[in-house]
Design an enzyme around this catalytic site. Structure first.
Site, PDB file in Angstrom:
ATOM      1  CE  LYS A  50       5.216  46.489 105.557  1.00  0.00           C
ATOM      2  NZ  LYS A  50       5.663  46.042 104.229  1.00  0.00           N
ATOM      3  CD  GLN A  94       7.366  42.987 102.970  1.00  0.00           C
ATOM      4  OE1 GLN A  94       6.354  43.462 103.467  1.00  0.00           O
ATOM      5  NE2 GLN A  94       8.476  43.696 102.817  1.00  0.00           N
ATOM      6  CG  ASP A 117       3.361  48.169  99.151  1.00  0.00           C
ATOM      7  OD1 ASP A 117       3.575  48.782 100.216  1.00  0.00           O
ATOM      8  OD2 ASP A 117       3.790  47.021  98.916  1.00  0.00           O
TER       9      ASP A 117
END
Ligand code: NAP
Length: 286
Positions: A50, A94, A117
């Site tokens: 990422k 995460q 997300d």
């Protein structure tokens, strides 16, 4: 392999190229904050990918490392601080969090306008209401983009989604069934009976389970489109000690009309859609 390969690297590169123009038009480049708690090796690999994508696109990224044994309150206060920081446009925590930390509660703590997300109840809720214009979960949104890119017509087609998780299977099913996509969707899971027969009826199969090579060639209708979301680590005698497989047996490529590979399919699309959400969040905030 007889099936057309749906190349997530190529599709992801096209998504990124389109984003570069939008980033150039912003008042200041987007800023993504990535919070990683603990030492899970796979999580560190994903976060690295990422960060590299941000660097490619000129998106600023800040990584906040929190120790495995940190107190839950430290994660909470980190998210609150990032919510309040007007210089931060996107926040990602995460997954997975260490045992005992409530992932859904942390997700719902993130400012929904910074929830890149797309897992916040408000963003998922909009999707349930039929509004797909907000921040969508990256993996299912990436699958939709791949299908569009490969010119797969979903309207009136039968789709089977194997898996009903909050992050992949359930939002995937909603996106396939939404107006405009118009597939007729069956959601399969661990209690589904006669999965093979169900899949054989499908024009499109999305496998998001986490079981290596589960979808066999005789489950697939000739010419069907198969998207493999699964990522499974299988131990072997190689130097690395393992290799990655999907949920779809490679021989499905002899029966399917189109198939996305693992690796090189949904994985790069997930990252491209995270970049897309980060740019979209920034546009909305600016
Ligand atoms: P998850 O939360 O563990 O969900 C797995 C789903 O599969 C559950 O709904 C489960 O059913 C179902 N399932 C389990 N065993 C089954 C069986 N024998 N038959 C039918 N269904 C079964 O996993 P996830 O987070 O959705 O991820 C799924 C896979 O996608 C994993 O391999 C993950 O690594 C991969 N993934 C890849 C990406 C990417 O970017 N490439 C992103 C996210 C996830 P129940 O609900 O009944 O338990």
């Amino acid at each position: 392999m007889g099936a057309t390969r749906i190349d997530g690297n190529a599709c992801g590169a096209a998504v990124e190229a389109a984003l570069a123009e939008r980033i150039a038009a912003l008042a200041s480049p987007p800023h993504l904050a990535v919070v990683i708690v603990g030492n899970d090796p796979a999580s560190h690999v994903y976060v690295g990918a990422k960060e590299r994508a941000c660097a490619r696109l000129g998106i600023r990224s800040t990584r906040i490392d929190i120790a495995e044994d940190a107190d839950y309150s430290e994660v909470v206060s980190t998210v609150k601080k990032l919510n309040a920081d007007t210089d931060v446009n996107g926040i990602l925590v995460q997954s997975p969090l260490p045992k005992g930390m409530d992932e859904v509660a942390i997700t719902d703590l993130i400012d929904p306008s910074k929830d890149v997300d797309g897992f916040h109840a408000q963003n998922l809720g909009r999707l349930v209401q039929g509004d797909a214009s907000g921040l969508l979960p990256c993996t299912p949104a990436g699958v939709m983009r791949m299908l569009e890119w490969a010119n797969v017509d979903l309207s009136g087609k039968r789709a089977v989604v194997i898996g009903r998780s909050r992050i992949v299977g359930m939002p995937q099913s909603l996106l396939l069934a939404q107006k405009g996509a118009d597939a007729t969707v069956t959601i399969a899971h661990s209690r589904t009976s006669d999965m093979a027969a169900l899949c054989r009826e499908a024009d499109v199969i999305i496998a998001a389970v986490g079981r290596s090579n589960m979808v066999m060639p005789d489950w697939v209708k000739p010419g069907a489109t198969v998207i493999d979301v699964g990522v499974n680590r299988v131990d072997d005698d190689s130097e690395k000690g393992y290799h990655l497989t999907g949920d779809v047996h490679p021989d499905v490529g002899e029966v399917a009309g189109a198939l996305s590979p693992v690796p090189g399919g949904v994985g790069p699309m997930t990252i491209a859609m995270l970049m897309s959400n980060t740019v979209r969040a920034t546009e909305m905030q600016q």
